[in-house]
Write an enzyme that holds these catalytic residues in place. Structure first.
Site, mmCIF file in Angstrom:
data_model
loop_
_atom_site.group_PDB
_atom_site.id
_atom_site.type_symbol
_atom_site.label_atom_id
_atom_site.label_comp_id
_atom_site.label_asym_id
_atom_site.label_seq_id
_atom_site.Cartn_x
_atom_site.Cartn_y
_atom_site.Cartn_z
ATOM 1 N N LYS A 167 8.949 -6.054 12.023
ATOM 2 C CA LYS A 167 8.083 -5.070 12.658
ATOM 3 C C LYS A 167 8.360 -5.017 14.154
ATOM 4 C CE LYS A 167 4.013 -5.700 9.657
ATOM 5 N NZ LYS A 167 3.939 -4.318 9.141
ATOM 6 N N ARG A 180 2.624 -5.980 -1.952
ATOM 7 C CA ARG A 180 2.682 -5.562 -3.358
ATOM 8 C C ARG A 180 3.450 -6.579 -4.200
ATOM 9 N NH1 ARG A 180 5.403 0.058 -1.642
ATOM 10 N NH2 ARG A 180 4.016 -0.383 0.105
HETATM 11 N N1 BES Z 1 0.399 -5.514 6.255
HETATM 12 C C1 BES Z 1 1.090 -4.282 6.309
HETATM 13 C C2 BES Z 1 0.154 -3.074 6.291
HETATM 14 C C3 BES Z 1 -0.754 -2.915 7.479
HETATM 15 C C4 BES Z 1 -0.389 -2.091 8.515
HETATM 16 C C5 BES Z 1 -1.988 -3.523 7.511
HETATM 17 C C6 BES Z 1 -1.238 -1.913 9.585
HETATM 18 C C7 BES Z 1 -2.837 -3.356 8.585
HETATM 19 C C8 BES Z 1 -2.469 -2.545 9.619
HETATM 20 C C9 BES Z 1 2.036 -4.152 5.113
HETATM 21 O O1 BES Z 1 2.559 -5.329 4.637
HETATM 22 C C10 BES Z 1 3.181 -3.297 5.540
HETATM 23 O O2 BES Z 1 3.904 -3.720 6.407
HETATM 24 N N2 BES Z 1 3.335 -2.141 4.917
HETATM 25 C C11 BES Z 1 4.417 -1.263 5.223
HETATM 26 C C12 BES Z 1 4.923 -0.712 3.930
HETATM 27 C C13 BES Z 1 6.177 0.122 4.083
HETATM 28 C C14 BES Z 1 7.345 -0.782 4.461
HETATM 29 C C15 BES Z 1 6.449 0.835 2.789
HETATM 30 C C16 BES Z 1 3.853 -0.144 6.088
HETATM 31 O O3 BES Z 1 2.748 0.306 5.839
HETATM 32 O O4 BES Z 1 4.531 0.233 7.035
HETATM 33 MN MN MN Z 2 4.351 -5.869 5.659
#
Ligand code: BES
Ligand code: MN
Ligand code: ZN
Length: 498
Positions: free
Chosen positions: A274, A348
């Site tokens: 990230k 997931r």
């Molecule tokens: N933990 C994150 C989702 C999240 C984002 C929670 C902001 C709280 C605040 C999750 O694991 C994630 O990174 N999801 C990705 C999925 C994508 C790679 C398909 C996302 O939402 O960007």
């Molecule tokens: Mn994630």
């Protein structure tokens, strides 16, 4: 945080010794008006309370706090008038208005020894919940612990109902609020102290104190049983993953409910790392696990006639030489294979393992909750959870959530999104090739792992579980404890109606 001592009282709020007596105000059709429950205090002011509040600029708007010196008119040193906002056409206010006003009052009462609330005359349970939650603070890591919550609050009993019913409400609402603060504590504990092993230990201690059955699978046990998703996601961290199971078997246990919660103790994104900005908030990526752990303990405290099992897969998603990579194919618990196209879609993967395992016990209902997608925030904003799953049950969960003041909205699982998860090499891929409907795609992915015939719901709380702005109502900065009150409401509803 030490929670305030709470009691129900029949005494006259105008003649009870206290630092403050709390009354409600509303924005009526003709401007500022007093809310119900304030009659005795107003009488002690010879009916001049409204005038005095008006004179110092009170408007009755939601969460406005105005303090008047009591000048000996009432036994309390001050009258704390808190706004409830606009009443309905018939003059009534909602439970959530009382919960939020009580939260605002609790924040204003920080550091005081004793208060009397008359907001409880409107809605007792919500006044209690709002008081405990609004007074919450997390000071474990602060040298200066601040004022702390108000020491003791007496709640004026509502006119309807008897003392036995009021005591039962006190017990239930206090337990529910404590489940929320337990969840907040877990979420607010930083990732250097809350990692899979320590999280599992704290969860187990909490459950054992309530006499519940606990099982913690360590890395070795996870490997032996084939939890490929949890092991892959946890593989990049020096802190090994865990899976916690906590079971409560109630008296004349009726329905069997599985609760599954995402327990990523920190989400860097892994190799699909990230951006740095805001990454610190990924300390809250275990909010779902915290919520289901607190909820099963709550079910035991309130002796729901149900069998409830909480499943909490726990892992830290880190990039390293041992981390899983984009391109890897995982064999999940139960044998399905998943091609990893993005290591940041890790929730997931750990959840599917847990869902398949939970379904082996053939629950009547399965409720899974997670900080699953950034797309939840894009589609519904910071405060409204997205609820997906079996249509009828999904709608019931969303409605019960709204009824207890946790904004929630039913969302679809469109068939065509399954096609976007087709993989070149495996049974399915962990992400689609596009960014449209990301929250729904994640739900469609999870659905692949729910056993045929199990009624289920998925609650995406990515936004609602963590609050980064200033406090409002009973929501404080940091972990919010969402969706614990929704889960509690669903359990109570299943206990009552099947
Ligand atoms: N933990 C994150 C989702 C999240 C984002 C929670 C902001 C709280 C605040 C999750 O694991 C994630 O990174 N999801 C990705 C999925 C994508 C790679 C398909 C996302 O939402 O960007
Ligand atoms: Mn994630
Ligand atoms: Zn995550």
């Amino acid at each position: 945080m030490t929670a305030p001592k709470l009691a129900i009282t029949d005494s006259d709020p105008s003649s009870t010794a206290a630092d403050a007596v709390v009354v409600g105000t509303v924005q009526g059709p003709d401007g500022l008006a007093l809310a119900g429950g304030s009659e005795a205090v107003n009488a002690a002011f010879d009916g001049a309370l409204l005038d005095l509040l008006d004179a110092v600029g009170a408007s009755g708007k939601a969460e406005e706090v105005v303090t008047l010196p009591s000048a000996g008119k009432v036994s309390a040193r001050v009258v704390l008038a808190v706004g409830l906002g606009k009443p309905a056409a018939d003059g009534t206010v909602t439970e959530e208005q009382v919960r939020r006003a009580s939260g605002a009052a609790a924040r204003a009462l920080a550091g005081r020894k004793r208060a009397i609330s008359t907001l409880s005359a409107l809605h007792l349970g919500p006044a209690i919940e709002g008081t405990v939650l609004g007074g919450y603070s997390f000071t474990t890591y602060k040298s200066d612990k601040g004022d702390g919550a108000v020491g003791k609050v007496d709640f004026v009993a509502p006119a309807e109902g008897n003392i036995r019913a009021h005591r039962a409400t006190l017990k239930a609402s206090t337990a529910i609020a404590e489940a929320v603060t337990t969840t907040r504590d877990f979420v607010n504990t930083p990732p250097n102290d809350l990692f899979p092993a320590s999280f599992a230990e704290r969860a187990a201690a909490l459950a054992k104190a309530e006499g519940l059955e606990v099982e913690v699978l360590d890395e070795k046990a996870l490997r032996k049983q084939g939890f490929g998703g949890i092991l892959a996601v946890g593989g990049g961290s020096s802190r090994a993953p865990r899976m916690v199971r906590i079971t409560y078997r109630g008296p004349k246990a009726g329905k069997k409910i599985a609760l599954v919660g995402k327990g990523i103790t920190f989400d860097t994104g892994g190799i699909s790392i990230k951006p740095a900005a805001g990454m610190d908030e990924m300390t809250s990526d275990m909010g779902g696990a915290a919520a289901v752990i607190a909820t099963v303990v709550l079910a035991a405290k309130l002796k729901y006639p149900l069998e409830v099992t909480a499943w909490a897969p726990m892992a830290e998603n880190m990039p390293s030489g041992t981390a899983y990579r984009p391109g890897d194919v995982l064999t999940m618990y139960g044998g399905k294979t998943v091609e990893v196209l993005n290591t940041d879609a890790e929730g997931r993967l750990i959840l599917s393992d847990a869902i398949v395992r939970a379904c082996e016990d053939q629950p009547d209902y399965l409720i899974e909750t997670s900080t699953l997608t950034g797309a939840q925030l894009v589609s519904l904003g910071k405060r409204t959870s997205g609820v997906m799953g079996t249509e009828e049950f999904r709608d019931r969960v969303a409605e019960l959530g709204r009824a207890v003041g946790e904004q929630a909205w039913a969302m679809p699982l469109p068939e065509e999104l399954r096609g976007d998860l087709e993989s070149r090499v495996a049974d399915l891929a962990n992400v689609s090739g596009h960014r449209f409907g990301g929250m729904l795609t994640a739900g469609v992915f999870l659905r692949e792992f729910v056993a045929e015939g199990v009624t289920w719901a998925h609650i995406d709380v990515a936004g609602p579980s963590f609050h980064s702005g200033g406090p409002y109502g009973y929501t404080t900065k940091g972990g919010t404890g969402v969706p614990v009150r929704t889960l509690a409401a669903v359990l109570a509803d299943i206990a009552a109606n099947g």
